[in-house]
Design an enzyme around this catalytic site. Structure first.
Site, short mmCIF file in Angstrom:
data_model
loop_
_atom_site.label_atom_id
_atom_site.label_comp_id
_atom_site.label_asym_id
_atom_site.label_seq_id
_atom_site.Cartn_x
_atom_site.Cartn_y
_atom_site.Cartn_z
N SER A 158 0.85 -1.20 0.00
CA SER A 158 0.00 0.00 0.00
C SER A 158 0.88 1.24 0.00
O SER A 158 2.05 1.16 -0.35
CB SER A 158 -0.94 -0.04 1.22
OG SER A 158 -1.94 0.93 1.08
N ASN A 159 0.32 2.38 0.37
CA ASN A 159 1.08 3.64 0.42
C ASN A 159 0.48 4.51 1.53
O ASN A 159 -0.59 4.19 2.05
CB ASN A 159 1.03 4.32 -0.96
CG ASN A 159 -0.39 4.59 -1.38
OD1 ASN A 159 -1.09 5.37 -0.77
ND2 ASN A 159 -0.83 3.91 -2.44
N PRO A 160 1.15 5.61 1.89
CA PRO A 160 0.69 6.38 3.07
C PRO A 160 -0.48 7.33 2.82
O PRO A 160 -0.75 8.17 3.67
CB PRO A 160 1.93 7.18 3.48
CG PRO A 160 2.98 6.92 2.47
CD PRO A 160 2.40 6.17 1.33
N ALA B 121 -4.81 7.16 -4.33
CA ALA B 121 -3.42 6.75 -4.60
C ALA B 121 -3.46 5.25 -4.86
O ALA B 121 -3.32 4.44 -3.93
CB ALA B 121 -2.55 7.09 -3.40
#
Ligand code: CTP
Length: 390
Positions: free
Chosen positions: A192-194, A259
């Site tokens: 995943s991403n922040p 995102a």
């Protein structure tokens, strides 16, 4: 007493605020606390009529775009519904206040009483708006919990925004994606991403406030559920793809703020994979490029994308604008402090097909959202005019 907090939150949100307090209200809070929070003198009954002849209730009614009554008591509602202009608040309402938003706070029996409900009904018919009361711990000692608690200042500010927003997206359907996606390696591990989802949620809320029917397709976030829109929860890029493509034909505009993870594991294990020491190899494949697919299917829709770049920003964003067939693209810089992941502020540059660029400067995500929607409105109008001309 939440009123000074509310005044502070309203000022932080950029509104010009004046406080009005009746004699009864000053039994619960002090004039000084209200004056400090409002950043100026409080309108009180002691100053109702100026020696030179001015009448405060008429001046206030003409000055305010919105009159927020917080907390609103059963007696306050009754006086307003009966037109009993014997106190400064009711006189200001009768004196021509443009719009009134009540935030009731009272004991549940008083709220549910037919007299109060009839007053609320009557005020609604006159165009007054309400926020709350909500279920929760009640202010009066020993009263426990119930429906009668005043809404939190943040909630009241959201309703103020709603009532003061232009309704320039009325009749439009706006589809917004937000947050990260999770690409599962096994049931307990993912890529995943922040992304916090704050930018996309701000766009969805601003579109709702401007009168649009909003569908928010959200990846996993820690944000509270926004009111007044359809929220579709997804986790994986493929689920987001399905959810957006299904709703795309009915949309007038799409803002793709999610995102989306660029890769997903080639296969997902159905059981937790035991750890192995040493070098591990994970096979990845690309996720579907949702925005590019929407660009291919675009007919009448206004399509807006985001680009996150750490280098060669303009050049790379412009390439995405063309490749994905967008109306414009919002470039942000995750490595700059002004637009770091998870914050409440952002700095976005909007790039248009004619080569122009517009920067928002460092402002709140909500302000960025409104600037984006200003351009969405413009594009919707232009496209409509073009269709009519054909
Ligand atoms: N996007 C998408 N589907 C993907 C990846 C990105 O719809 N699988 C969307 C994003 O929501 C964003 C835009 O495409 O609106 C650009 O995202 P970004 O990650 O900056 O660009 P990519 O197209 O993934 O290109 P690259 O990673 O090469 O910079």
């Amino acid at each position: 007493m939440k009123t000074p907090f509310l005044l502070r939150r309203l000022r932080e949100a950029g509104y010009e605020v004046r406080a009005l307090a009746s004699e009864r209200a000053l039994a619960f809070t002090t004039e000084t606390a209200l004056a400090v929070a409002a950043g100026g003198p409080v309108a009180t009954e002691a100053r109702w009529f100026a020696p030179e002849g001015g009448a405060l209730h008429l001046e206030l009614a003409r000055w305010a775009d919105l009159l927020v009554v917080a907390p609103a008591t059963a007696a306050g509602l009754a006086r307003a519904a009966a037109g009993l202009a014997e106190d400064l608040l009711t006189a200001t309402i009768l004196g021509g206040a443009r719009k009134v938003l009540w935030a009731p706070a009272m004991n549940p029996e008083m709220w549910h009483h037919p007299a109060t409900q009839a007053n609320v009904q009557r005020l609604r018919e006159w165009g007054h708006a309400f926020v709350g009361p909500e279920h929760g711990a009640l202010a009066a000692v020993g009263e426990g919990e119930g429906l009668g608690r005043m809404s939190e200042p943040e909630t009241i500010v959201e309703h103020v925004r709603y009532h003061l927003s232009p309704k320039d997206l009325a009749g439009r359907t706006v589809l917004v994606s937000a947050g990260p996606t999770r690409e599962y390696i096994d049931p307990v591990r993912f890529i995943s991403n922040p992304s916090s989802g704050k930018m996309g949620y701000a766009v969805a809320e601003a579109a709702r406030d401007r009168g649009a029917r909003v569908v928010l397709v959200s990846g996993p976030t820690a944000l509270p559920e926004p009111w007044g829109m359809e929220v579709v929860r997804v986790e994986r890029a493929e689920e987001m793809y399905e959810a957006l493509l299904e709703r795309f034909p009915a949309a007038d505009a799409v803002v793709m703020a999610a995102a989306v993870a660029d890769w997903q594991p080639d296969s997902t294990a159905s059981e937790k994979t035991p750890k192995k020491s040493g070098k591990n190899v994970l096979e990845l494949v690309s996720t579907p490029d949702i925005l590019a697919e929407l660009g291919r299917r675009k007919t009448h829709q206004v399509l807006v994308g985001f680009a996150m770049e750490t280098r060669a920003g303009h050049e790379r964003a412009r390439a995405k604008l063309e490749r994905k067939n967008l109306d414009f693209i919002c470039l942000n810089f995750p490595t700059r402090a002004a637009s770091a992941f998870g914050g409440d502020f952002n700095e976005v540059e909007m790039l248009f097909p004619d080569g122009t660029v517009e920067s928002t400067g460092r402002v709140t995500k909500r302000e960025v959202a409104d600037r984006i929607l200003d351009h969405v409105c413009d594009r919707l109008r232009t496209k409509e005019a073009e269709r009519h001309a054909q």
